[in-house]
Design a protein around this motif. Structure first.
Motif, PDB file in Angstrom:
ATOM      1  N   GLY A 112      29.480  46.435  36.690  1.00 55.31           N
ATOM      2  CA  GLY A 112      28.709  46.634  37.903  1.00 55.31           C
ATOM      3  C   GLY A 112      28.493  45.310  38.599  1.00 55.31           C
ATOM      4  O   GLY A 112      29.447  44.610  38.950  1.00 55.31           O
ATOM      5  N   VAL A 113      27.239  44.941  38.801  1.00 58.82           N
ATOM      6  CA  VAL A 113      26.923  43.672  39.460  1.00 58.82           C
ATOM      7  C   VAL A 113      26.247  42.715  38.479  1.00 58.82           C
ATOM      8  O   VAL A 113      25.414  41.899  38.854  1.00 58.82           O
ATOM      9  CB  VAL A 113      26.048  43.893  40.710  1.00 58.82           C
ATOM     10  N   THR A 114      26.608  42.821  37.197  1.00 59.72           N
ATOM     11  CA  THR A 114      26.116  41.926  36.155  1.00 59.72           C
ATOM     12  C   THR A 114      27.302  41.270  35.475  1.00 59.72           C
ATOM     13  O   THR A 114      28.288  41.934  35.151  1.00 59.72           O
ATOM     14  CB  THR A 114      25.287  42.687  35.113  1.00 59.72           C
ATOM     15  N   VAL A 115      27.217  39.950  35.276  1.00 56.26           N
ATOM     16  CA  VAL A 115      28.268  39.210  34.580  1.00 56.26           C
ATOM     17  C   VAL A 115      27.709  38.709  33.264  1.00 56.26           C
ATOM     18  O   VAL A 115      26.666  38.036  33.232  1.00 56.26           O
ATOM     19  CB  VAL A 115      28.784  38.030  35.427  1.00 56.26           C
ATOM     20  N   ASP A 116      28.396  39.044  32.158  1.00 55.96           N
ATOM     21  CA  ASP A 116      27.980  38.626  30.816  1.00 55.96           C
ATOM     22  C   ASP A 116      28.969  37.615  30.268  1.00 55.96           C
ATOM     23  O   ASP A 116      30.198  37.783  30.389  1.00 55.96           O
ATOM     24  CB  ASP A 116      27.930  39.823  29.869  1.00 55.96           C
ATOM     25  N   VAL A 117      28.447  36.571  29.654  1.00 54.74           N
ATOM     26  CA  VAL A 117      29.248  35.589  28.937  1.00 54.74           C
ATOM     27  C   VAL A 117      28.798  35.596  27.490  1.00 54.74           C
ATOM     28  O   VAL A 117      27.588  35.564  27.206  1.00 54.74           O
ATOM     29  CB  VAL A 117      29.084  34.175  29.524  1.00 54.74           C
ATOM     30  N   THR A 118      29.750  35.616  26.564  1.00 51.00           N
ATOM     31  CA  THR A 118      29.423  35.633  25.133  1.00 51.00           C
ATOM     32  C   THR A 118      30.200  34.543  24.413  1.00 51.00           C
ATOM     33  O   THR A 118      31.430  34.434  24.571  1.00 51.00           O
ATOM     34  CB  THR A 118      29.770  36.997  24.504  1.00 51.00           C
ATOM     35  N   GLY A 119      29.477  33.717  23.655  1.00 46.57           N
ATOM     36  CA  GLY A 119      30.096  32.757  22.748  1.00 46.57           C
ATOM     37  C   GLY A 119      30.888  31.655  23.406  1.00 46.57           C
ATOM     38  O   GLY A 119      31.880  31.180  22.846  1.00 46.57           O
ATOM     39  N   ALA A 120      30.481  31.184  24.553  1.00 44.97           N
ATOM     40  CA  ALA A 120      31.219  30.137  25.255  1.00 44.97           C
ATOM     41  C   ALA A 120      30.791  28.749  24.797  1.00 44.97           C
ATOM     42  O   ALA A 120      29.675  28.544  24.310  1.00 44.97           O
ATOM     43  CB  ALA A 120      31.000  30.266  26.753  1.00 44.97           C
TER      44      ALA A 120
END
Length: 764
Positions: free
Chosen positions: A229-237
């Protein structure tokens, strides 16, 4: 020393957030332990399009109001003015936020997630980089944020601190909400652009309003990025970099395309180059000058204390010279961050505004506040940062000529006590003590003259001369002879004050207030000097201007020994009024001088004492003006006493000036006042250390620009000049007068560096 604003907790509210800006795009960084809030502004997001606001009956009313004033019928004049001179739409457009970026931050520590991280955050003023460190146990995530002028983006970076083994996870969303009214949705919409980018968009004010766009791109080194949707998730960067761009239809036909191209270009550069380009650009301006006090006056142990604790310590009677030095550096930072080539001028809040219906519209109040924002620009070698204000005067020109014609039946240009993004010049508000004051444009035009005095830039004044001419033309058309035969402006006021009439009523309107006469003496005199320089003083207008100049009522002293505020002796209804209007001629004007008009200077001192004894100077900008007035009166003890009061009574924990609410003019005015303690520049004569407080007994100031055409670098010890060097910007000459009145005449050539013997500034 480094200049840092420091907190050891997240911001409890907007007044504890940290400002960054590039002239166009600004943000307040809250530094939440788990949730970062970036409140974003773009300088051209205003509430709607241009309006025509002149009262249709004004032209046939203004003469009747003048007649009533001359007949002494103040009440009748005011009653008629309310009906026939106020704008039928009382409010101009106002400045609004662009949007909000929300970043939920995690260090990926699993079981530690329930522990709230500790926060250390602040602003490195010297590099214009904000920072947020979130620590939990031995894990620290380091955040940095800056607004880049060369690359038109806001940059927010999160990474593990050096030597820390951790990953970065976060969730990024955007909104445009009025949190005071239950999260009312204030935008056209939010939409995805691609897998890493989301946008917020809308239009303010209907069909002729301003369309706006904010685009946010999330970049990660390692880990995964997923947009839903209009949410950006970043994991483990390993690192996360968030880029924000903003634009409106005020500048671009297609703001969305502009934002996308800007983000693409910034991404190609990469974080390190973006940061380096930002710092280099900022330091190019910031390093031109500085005010620094001696190390012997500072306590290094205070450097590690959070800024709010240092302010409280001063409030409890402690001395913190380094904090004052940081305050002054922060003032220069704020001007660089809120006023750049091509931007709009700094508003009442610079570029930082959280409210959709802000106090006083967060616009341009031009009966002192907008002018105060730029008092130190030329002096500090930041003359190009003055240009947004001067460019805006041109934006006002066509509107001001319409108001002159339709409201007063006159030629030329006029503006009242406010203007907005569209250069509106009609009366603002329905407020008798403020609205009917036709000197706002005249005061702004003095800034055109000031820039020319400092630069002698022939091309600049050729472009701007028509504005000066229009300003004086209006007054030659509209000034009248008062009952004593003086040329005067009417109807007018003394901003924003009220007096008692002879029959005990409240009076506001007048013919020829003291401030009006002082501004016009400056304007007419500067116009004639510039017209002579350009060879344009042979026309009939120059003769009319000389006639009006010679016929103005002189600044007078009342029976109580104070400067009179109105043309006749009146009692003000508010003895502690925040404005010092009849002292315009002392500062920022030049009419009243302790060395040349001692009686007027003494009467000005009595005026300030009266106001202060009755509680004046409580608002931040008023306190800054008071400091400048005391400096011009060479009252060094009261200069310092009011600096302390400014820090302890009119300064928020993030060093923003507090009116209240926050207004940036106090920050800028205080810097200007400090310069006045070090140099008082009257063009042909400069006074050195005329009002230096004893508490600031040692220090250095670099890069002070003198009107005569040189820069000055000064060091002082034990309150005496230790070294002084002039460097010519052009050929010129100046008389330097030392603290004891000893004078020295110096000639210099462009590029020439002259070391002045300190002993020559002191008598035997």
């Amino acid at each position: 020393m480094t200049h840092t604003i420091l907190f050891d907790t997240e911001a409890r509210d907007w007044n504890e957030a940290i400002p960054v800006g590039n002239g166009f795009l600004g943000a307040m960084i809250h530094g939440g332990a788990r949730r970062e809030h970036l409140q974003i502004n773009e300088d051209s997001v205003w509430s709607g399009g241009p309006m025509s606001r002149v009262n249709p009956d004004a032209a046939r009313t203004v003469g009747r109001v003048r007649s009533l004033l001359l007949d002494g019928d103040i009440e009748g004049a005011q009653r008629l003015a309310e009906r026939g001179l106020y704008a039928p739409v009382p409010d101009m457009r106002h400045y609004e936020p662009l949007g909000d970026v929300w970043i939920d931050v995690s260090d990926g520590n699993g079981g530690e997630e329930e522990r709230l991280p500790t926060v250390r955050r602040g602003l490195n003023v010297d590099d214009a980089v904000a920072f947020v460190d979130r620590s939990r146990g031995d894990r620290t995530l380091h955040g940095e944020c800056f607004a880049s002028n060369p690359d038109d983006v806001l940059v927010y970076r999160i990474e593990p601190a050096a030597g820390v083994q951790a990953s970065v996870s976060c969730t990024v969303t955007v909104s445009r909400n009025d949190v005071r009214n239950g999260l009312i949705w204030r935008c056209g919409g939010v939409a995805p652009v691609d897998g890493r980018t989301i946008r917020l968009y809308g239009v303010n004010g209907g069909d002729n309003g301003i369309g706006y766009e904010m685009a946010v791109r999330v970049l990660a080194d390692g880990g995964t990025i997923e947009r839903t949707g209009v949410t950006v998730d970043v994991t483990g960067a390993r690192t996360v970099t968030i880029l924000v761009s903003g634009r409106t239809t005020f500048r671009s036909a297609d703001p969305a395309a502009w934002c996308a191209a800007t983000l693409d270009a910034a991404e190609r550069l990469g974080y390190e180059r973006l940061r380096d380009r930002h710092v280099d650009d900022y330091r190019r301006l910031y390093d031109r000058g500085a005010i620094m006090f001696g190390d012997d006056l500072k306590d290094p142990a205070l450097d590690s204390l959070p800024t709010p604790q240092r302010l409280r310590r001063v409030a409890d009677g402690g001395t913190d010279i380094a904090l004052w030095e940081t305050y002054l550096a922060f003032g220069r930072y704020l001007l660089i961050a809120s006023s750049r080539a091509g931007s709009l001028p700094a508003t009442l809040q610079g570029i930082w505004n959280r409210d959709y219906e802000p106090a006083w519209g967060s616009k341009y109040t031009i009966n002192i506040n907008a002018e105060m924002n730029y008092w130190f620009a030329e002096r500090a070698g930041l003359g190009e940062l003055h240009m947004p204000l001067l460019d805006h005067v041109h934006r006002m020109d066509a509107r001001g000529r319409e108001v002159a014609r339709d409201m007063y039946g006159a030629r030329g240009f006029v503006a009242h006590h406010n203007t907005d993004i569209w250069g509106d010049c009609a009366p603002q508000d329905a407020c008798m003590p403020a609205s009917i004051w036709p000197l706002g444009g005249a005061w702004l035009c003095l800034h055109i003259a000031e820039h020319y005095r400092y630069t002698r830039d022939r091309a600049f004044i050729e472009r701007h001369f028509a504005m000066l001419r229009d300003a004086v033309l209006f007054f030659t058309d509209t000034m009248i002879r008062d009952a004593d035969g003086y040329w005067a402006v009417g109807p007018s006021i003394s901003p924003e004050n009220t007096y008692r009439t002879d029959d005990g009523r409240d009076g506001v309107l007048c013919v020829g207030s003291t401030m009006d006469n002082q501004i016009l003496r400056e304007l007419f005199g500067q116009y004639l000097a510039i017209a002579h320089d350009l060879g344009r003083d042979g026309d009939g207008l120059a003769a009319d201007v000389r006639d009006r100049l010679d016929g103005l009522r002189p600044t007078a002293i009342g029976p109580d020994g104070r400067i009179m505020e109105w043309p006749h002796d009146r009692t003000e209804t508010e003895p502690g009024h925040r404005h010092f209007s009849p002292l315009f001629g002392l500062f920022p004007g030049r009419e009243i001088r302790v060395d040349r008009t001692p009686e007027l200077a003494d009467a000005a001192a009595k005026f300030v004492a009266w106001r202060m004894d009755h509680g004046s100077g409580s608002s931040g900008w008023s306190k800054a003006w008071v400091i400048a007035l005391y400096a011009r009166m060479r009252d060094r003890d009261r200069v310092w006493a009011n600096i302390v009061k400014l820090l302890t009574g009119s300064t928020l924990d993030n060093l923003f000036d507090n009116h209240p609410p926050f207004q940036i003019d106090g920050n800028f005015g205080a810097v200007a006042a400090m310069y006045e303690t070090l140099f008082q520049d009257y063009g042909d004569e400069v006074f050195v250390l005329p009002a230096l407080p004893k508490t600031l007994a040692s220090g250095t100031v670099r890069g002070v620009v003198l009107e005569a055409g040189a820069t000055a670098d000064l060091t002082w010890r034990d309150g005496r000049v230790a070294s002084l060097t002039l460097t010519g910007l052009r050929d010129g000459e100046v008389r330097l007068t030392g603290p004891d009145g000893t004078s020295l005449d110096i000639r210099f050539a462009a590029g020439q560096r002259i070391a002045v013997d300190p002993a020559s500034l002191y008598g035997k």
